[in-house]
Design a protein around this motif. Sequence first.
Motif, PDB file in Angstrom:
ATOM      1  N   ARG A 148       1.630   3.399  -4.674  1.00  0.00           N
ATOM      2  CA  ARG A 148       0.582   2.604  -4.031  1.00  0.00           C
ATOM      3  C   ARG A 148       1.171   1.354  -3.372  1.00  0.00           C
ATOM      4  NH1 ARG A 148      -2.241   4.351  -8.954  1.00  0.00           N
ATOM      5  NH2 ARG A 148      -3.774   5.919  -8.341  1.00  0.00           N
ATOM      6  N   SER A 149       2.168   0.756  -4.006  1.00  0.00           N
ATOM      7  CA  SER A 149       2.810  -0.424  -3.425  1.00  0.00           C
ATOM      8  C   SER A 149       3.549  -0.072  -2.140  1.00  0.00           C
ATOM      9  CB  SER A 149       3.783  -1.053  -4.435  1.00  0.00           C
ATOM     10  OG  SER A 149       3.109  -1.531  -5.566  1.00  0.00           O
ATOM     11  N   VAL A 150       4.278   1.055  -2.157  1.00  0.00           N
ATOM     12  CA  VAL A 150       5.009   1.477  -0.960  1.00  0.00           C
ATOM     13  C   VAL A 150       4.046   1.832   0.167  1.00  0.00           C
ATOM     14  CG1 VAL A 150       6.545   3.252  -0.018  1.00  0.00           C
ATOM     15  CG2 VAL A 150       7.041   2.220  -2.243  1.00  0.00           C
ATOM     16  N   THR A 151       2.916   2.427  -0.165  1.00  0.00           N
ATOM     17  CA  THR A 151       1.908   2.743   0.854  1.00  0.00           C
ATOM     18  C   THR A 151       1.439   1.467   1.548  1.00  0.00           C
ATOM     19  OG1 THR A 151       1.161   4.688  -0.356  1.00  0.00           O
ATOM     20  CG2 THR A 151      -0.348   3.790   1.282  1.00  0.00           C
ATOM     21  N   ARG A 152       1.228   0.398   0.790  1.00  0.00           N
ATOM     22  CA  ARG A 152       0.819  -0.871   1.397  1.00  0.00           C
ATOM     23  C   ARG A 152       1.928  -1.437   2.287  1.00  0.00           C
ATOM     24  NH1 ARG A 152      -1.577  -1.569  -3.829  1.00  0.00           N
ATOM     25  NH2 ARG A 152       0.247  -2.726  -4.557  1.00  0.00           N
ATOM     26  N   ILE A 153       3.180  -1.309   1.829  1.00  0.00           N
ATOM     27  CA  ILE A 153       4.308  -1.781   2.641  1.00  0.00           C
ATOM     28  C   ILE A 153       4.374  -1.005   3.947  1.00  0.00           C
ATOM     29  CG2 ILE A 153       6.821  -1.950   2.760  1.00  0.00           C
ATOM     30  CD1 ILE A 153       6.794  -2.402  -0.294  1.00  0.00           C
ATOM     31  N   CYS A 154       4.137   0.314   3.885  1.00  0.00           N
ATOM     32  CA  CYS A 154       4.174   1.152   5.095  1.00  0.00           C
ATOM     33  C   CYS A 154       3.132   0.707   6.114  1.00  0.00           C
ATOM     34  CB  CYS A 154       3.944   2.617   4.733  1.00  0.00           C
ATOM     35  SG  CYS A 154       5.373   3.437   3.992  1.00  0.00           S
ATOM     36  N   ARG A 155       1.976   0.343   5.651  1.00  0.00           N
ATOM     37  CA  ARG A 155       0.927  -0.078   6.588  1.00  0.00           C
ATOM     38  C   ARG A 155       1.311  -1.376   7.280  1.00  0.00           C
ATOM     39  NH1 ARG A 155      -3.019   3.349   6.547  1.00  0.00           N
ATOM     40  NH2 ARG A 155      -3.619   4.516   4.680  1.00  0.00           N
ATOM     41  N   ARG A 156       1.996  -2.261   6.580  1.00  0.00           N
ATOM     42  CA  ARG A 156       2.465  -3.493   7.225  1.00  0.00           C
ATOM     43  C   ARG A 156       3.634  -3.206   8.159  1.00  0.00           C
ATOM     44  NH1 ARG A 156       2.304  -5.492   1.865  1.00  0.00           N
ATOM     45  NH2 ARG A 156       4.581  -5.694   1.854  1.00  0.00           N
ATOM     46  N   ARG A 157       4.492  -2.300   7.737  1.00  0.00           N
ATOM     47  CA  ARG A 157       5.723  -2.055   8.491  1.00  0.00           C
ATOM     48  C   ARG A 157       5.485  -1.221   9.745  1.00  0.00           C
ATOM     49  NH1 ARG A 157      11.275  -2.073   7.607  1.00  0.00           N
ATOM     50  NH2 ARG A 157      12.479  -0.306   8.388  1.00  0.00           N
ATOM     51  N   TYR A 158       4.638  -0.206   9.618  1.00  0.00           N
ATOM     52  CA  TYR A 158       4.463   0.739  10.722  1.00  0.00           C
ATOM     53  C   TYR A 158       3.128   0.588  11.446  1.00  0.00           C
ATOM     54  CZ  TYR A 158       8.478   2.919   8.516  1.00  0.00           C
ATOM     55  OH  TYR A 158       9.711   3.146   7.976  1.00  0.00           O
ATOM     56  N   GLY A 159       2.280  -0.286  10.948  1.00  0.00           N
ATOM     57  CA  GLY A 159       1.002  -0.489  11.614  1.00  0.00           C
ATOM     58  C   GLY A 159      -0.120   0.244  10.917  1.00  0.00           C
ATOM     59  N   VAL A 160      -1.303  -0.324  10.985  1.00  0.00           N
ATOM     60  CA  VAL A 160      -2.441   0.228  10.247  1.00  0.00           C
ATOM     61  C   VAL A 160      -2.896   1.572  10.800  1.00  0.00           C
ATOM     62  CG1 VAL A 160      -3.263  -2.035   9.520  1.00  0.00           C
ATOM     63  CG2 VAL A 160      -4.040  -1.096  11.709  1.00  0.00           C
ATOM     64  N   GLU A 161      -2.500   1.894  12.040  1.00  0.00           N
ATOM     65  CA  GLU A 161      -2.940   3.182  12.590  1.00  0.00           C
ATOM     66  C   GLU A 161      -2.195   4.353  11.968  1.00  0.00           C
ATOM     67  OE1 GLU A 161       0.405   1.672  15.137  1.00  0.00           O
ATOM     68  OE2 GLU A 161      -1.392   0.855  14.197  1.00  0.00           O
ATOM     69  N   ASN A 162      -1.056   4.083  11.297  1.00  0.00           N
ATOM     70  CA  ASN A 162      -0.383   5.142  10.549  1.00  0.00           C
ATOM     71  C   ASN A 162      -1.223   5.480   9.330  1.00  0.00           C
ATOM     72  OD1 ASN A 162       2.520   5.815  11.581  1.00  0.00           O
ATOM     73  ND2 ASN A 162       2.253   3.626  11.897  1.00  0.00           N
ATOM     74  N   ASP A 163      -1.382   6.761   9.052  1.00  0.00           N
ATOM     75  CA  ASP A 163      -2.318   7.163   8.000  1.00  0.00           C
ATOM     76  C   ASP A 163      -1.745   7.036   6.592  1.00  0.00           C
ATOM     77  OD1 ASP A 163      -0.557   9.286   7.746  1.00  0.00           O
ATOM     78  OD2 ASP A 163      -1.893  10.744   8.686  1.00  0.00           O
ATOM     79  N   GLY A 164      -0.447   6.694   6.487  1.00  0.00           N
ATOM     80  CA  GLY A 164       0.130   6.485   5.165  1.00  0.00           C
ATOM     81  C   GLY A 164       0.422   7.759   4.397  1.00  0.00           C
ATOM     82  N   ARG A 165       0.219   8.916   5.015  1.00  0.00           N
ATOM     83  CA  ARG A 165       0.417  10.180   4.315  1.00  0.00           C
ATOM     84  C   ARG A 165       1.907  10.461   4.133  1.00  0.00           C
ATOM     85  NH1 ARG A 165      -2.705  14.524   3.145  1.00  0.00           N
ATOM     86  NH2 ARG A 165      -1.617  16.487   2.809  1.00  0.00           N
ATOM     87  N   ILE A 166       2.327  10.603   2.896  1.00  0.00           N
ATOM     88  CA  ILE A 166       3.732  10.819   2.574  1.00  0.00           C
ATOM     89  C   ILE A 166       3.833  11.877   1.486  1.00  0.00           C
ATOM     90  CG2 ILE A 166       5.846   9.766   1.676  1.00  0.00           C
ATOM     91  CD1 ILE A 166       4.805   7.070   2.643  1.00  0.00           C
ATOM     92  N   ASP A 167       4.791  12.791   1.636  1.00  0.00           N
ATOM     93  CA  ASP A 167       5.116  13.742   0.573  1.00  0.00           C
ATOM     94  C   ASP A 167       6.241  13.151  -0.259  1.00  0.00           C
ATOM     95  OD1 ASP A 167       3.260  15.699   1.262  1.00  0.00           O
ATOM     96  OD2 ASP A 167       4.596  16.577   2.754  1.00  0.00           O
ATOM     97  N   TRP A 168       6.008  13.058  -1.565  1.00  0.00           N
ATOM     98  CA  TRP A 168       6.945  12.413  -2.466  1.00  0.00           C
ATOM     99  C   TRP A 168       7.765  13.444  -3.247  1.00  0.00           C
ATOM    100  CZ3 TRP A 168       7.622   7.118  -2.865  1.00  0.00           C
ATOM    101  CH2 TRP A 168       6.707   6.347  -2.142  1.00  0.00           C
ATOM    102  N   ILE A 169       9.067  13.159  -3.350  1.00  0.00           N
ATOM    103  CA  ILE A 169       9.994  13.992  -4.111  1.00  0.00           C
ATOM    104  C   ILE A 169      10.524  13.150  -5.266  1.00  0.00           C
ATOM    105  CG2 ILE A 169      12.222  15.193  -4.053  1.00  0.00           C
ATOM    106  CD1 ILE A 169      10.347  14.707  -0.819  1.00  0.00           C
ATOM    107  N   LEU A 170      10.719  13.763  -6.399  1.00  0.00           N
ATOM    108  CA  LEU A 170      11.201  13.052  -7.574  1.00  0.00           C
ATOM    109  C   LEU A 170      12.663  13.410  -7.832  1.00  0.00           C
ATOM    110  CD1 LEU A 170      10.220  11.092  -9.747  1.00  0.00           C
ATOM    111  CD2 LEU A 170       9.582  13.074 -11.136  1.00  0.00           C
ATOM    112  N   ALA A 171      13.476  12.399  -8.118  1.00  0.00           N
ATOM    113  CA  ALA A 171      14.901  12.620  -8.376  1.00  0.00           C
ATOM    114  C   ALA A 171      15.365  11.701  -9.495  1.00  0.00           C
ATOM    115  CB  ALA A 171      15.722  12.368  -7.110  1.00  0.00           C
ATOM    116  N   GLY A 172      16.500  12.045 -10.090  1.00  0.00           N
ATOM    117  CA  GLY A 172      17.049  11.206 -11.140  1.00  0.00           C
ATOM    118  C   GLY A 172      18.535  11.444 -11.303  1.00  0.00           C
TER     119      GLY A 172
END
Length: 303
Positions: A148-172
């Motif tokens: 949720r925090s990264v989604t908020r950063i994306c909206r500031r970084r790329y503009g509010v017109e970006n829908d924020g849709r991201i596919d997340w992968i988990l790694a370790g």
Amino acid sequence: MERAAVSTLLSPMTISKTIETLPYAKVVMQRLRNFSRFRVEAEAEELILIKQGVENGDIFRTLNFDAYFPPFDGRLVEGKEVDGQRKVQPRKAMILIPGLCVDHSAYASISSRIASDGDIIVVVLSLEPFRLSAEYLLEVRELKRAIRSVTRICRRRYGVENDGRIDWILAGHSYGGYGAMRLVKALTDFRRDEDDGGFSQKVVLWAAGNFKEFLTDLSQQSNIEAMVILGSNDNICNFTSKEELSCLISKLPPSGAIEVIDGATHNNFAHYPGNAAINGVPSITREKQHALLSETTLEFINR
């Protein structure tokens, strides 16, 4: 009210219980002090890279994670155009769980490389103060909070017109890889809301898999894809028998795969000092290992 609270704290029962628990508290503190001796810090170059990335706007640091973004060709603030071009928000992101006792800053160079090579976002979790991805310290809610925090950063970084849709992968990496296995089943069901993305049901393990007691059984999870990336010169994650390797394979989902980077060592999956007798002696440079690690990881993510 204050008098009642003070009376409760000073009551014979409270004092008695406190005295009873002191021996246990001492044992816990002693174990934590012993555990802290194994903490390893990032090399100085990683901290310099992070400082430069923060100044350039390509790295965002928070108390809970560091987020690495693909660099802009030019400066872009609040979604404004630069030289007539608008940078499109990446559609994929990877959450990386650090290894046991490893400073999450040690993953700066490999995370920056993967973000740049693959045009994806890499989020490295901070597991401070314990640097341990055990079940009682790292749960799904911490990952959701980071998303949720990264989604908020994306909206500031790329503009509010970006829908924020991201596919997340988990790694370790290392012990963090076992944490990724444990969490991936719960995260595949996670969706932030109807319009946003969720987890793509993929998990990547770097230098992990030979300690069978930490493995999560994914063998019946046909909807999950798993990739294990090992180093041939890794003395920590080394399979001394066919039985150990067979045990790992038996825990992977049907589509699971294992890749080996020739000459790679355990600590060079990140960048922190390590005893060669423990981590292994490399026969390739760390930069070469990172290049091959980035390539192999991204091939799996994008396939």
